[in-house]
Design a protein around this motif. Structure first.
Motif, short mmCIF file in Angstrom:
data_model
loop_
_atom_site.label_atom_id
_atom_site.label_comp_id
_atom_site.label_asym_id
_atom_site.label_seq_id
_atom_site.Cartn_x
_atom_site.Cartn_y
_atom_site.Cartn_z
N ASP A 1 1.97 0.33 -8.89
CA ASP A 1 0.81 0.51 -8.02
C ASP A 1 0.15 1.87 -8.26
N SER B 1 -1.45 5.34 0.52
CA SER B 1 -0.89 3.99 0.50
C SER B 1 0.58 4.00 0.87
N ARG C 1 2.40 1.74 -0.50
CA ARG C 1 3.00 1.14 -1.69
C ARG C 1 3.63 2.23 -2.56
N ASP D 1 -7.49 4.19 1.31
CA ASP D 1 -6.32 3.34 1.47
C ASP D 1 -6.42 2.17 0.50
N LEU D 2 -5.30 1.70 -0.03
CA LEU D 2 -5.32 0.55 -0.95
C LEU D 2 -5.36 -0.78 -0.20
N ASP E 1 -10.05 3.63 5.56
CA ASP E 1 -8.76 3.11 6.00
C ASP E 1 -8.99 2.15 7.15
#
Length: 225
Positions: free
Chosen positions: A86, A79, A81, A52-53, A8
């Motif tokens: 996603d 995330s 999102r 994390d994305l 992250d």
């Protein structure tokens, strides 16, 4: 001691996660970007990855693809999102769970424990299920075809295992979601659609007309040898 890799770019969150996991006797390594994460994983393969994305150097989904090329450790996505697209993209790439930020630490820790339980070695006698196209060894957590072993993610294996242990029986969507993902996932039927499609692509001779992984529309699924 289970090895956990946390990825992250939020330094404060990274530190908080590391402190909480180390306090619970996990062996923690951290990375702030995708490149560092892949290097860390190759140098010291993790038992679980929290990812994390939104990374500064690459999309987290690309990290999932990079790991899945050789690593079968469970991957939990963190995330902000919330879009279903996603979630599906990350799960389709090989992630095993998806947690939306902000999240409760107790919930995340519960998901970490559940993911590690799914990959714990099976004990007891050998149980083998044979079909015309593949063989399932429940003790070895392995599926083989005439071409050799089939690579399954931990979640794919968990889903298949529940179905195989109930061979010929209808297993409800709710039961599958509870046993594979946990009680807070009872409504996430899109998870089942994604993972059943992946299993069919890997195991069925004709994924569009499955003969072993059968859908009972709106109710659940059954495994037919």
């Amino acid at each position: 001691m289970s090895k956990v890799l946390i990825v992250d770019d939020d330094r404060q969150l990274l530190r908080a996660l590391a402190i909480n996991l180390r306090a619970r006797q996990y062996d923690v390594e951290t990375a702030a970007d995708g490149t560092s994460a892949l290097e860390a994983a190759s140098r010291r393969p993790p038992d679980l990855v929290i990812l994390d994305l939104g990374l500064p150097d690459m999309n987290g989904v690309d990290v999932v693809y990079g790991l899945r090329g050789w690593c079968s450790a469970p991957i939990i996505i963190l995330s902000a999102r919330e879009a279903q697209a996603d979630k599906v993209e990350a799960l389709d790439a090989g992630a095993d769970d998806y947690v939306i930020k902000p999240f409760g630490m107790d919930e995340l820790l519960a998901r970490v424990r559940a993911a590690l339980r799914r990959t714990a070695p099976t004990t007891g006698g050998i149980a083998t299920v044979q079909t015309a196209g593949f063989t399932i060894d429940l003790a070895a957590k392995q599926v083989t075809t005439s071409d050799g072993p089939v690579r399954l993610t931990p979640t794919e294996w968990s889903l298949l295992e529940v179905l195989v242990r109930n061979t010929g029986k209808l297993v409800s969507q709710r039961q599958l979601l509870q046993e594979v993902w946990g009680p807070t996932y009872e409504a996430e039927t899109n998870y089942l659609r994604v993972y059943m499609a992946q299993l069919r692509r890997k195991l069925e001779l004709d994924p569009s007309r499955p003969t072993h992984l059968i859908t009972e529309p709106g109710i659940g699924y059954r495994f037919q040898p």
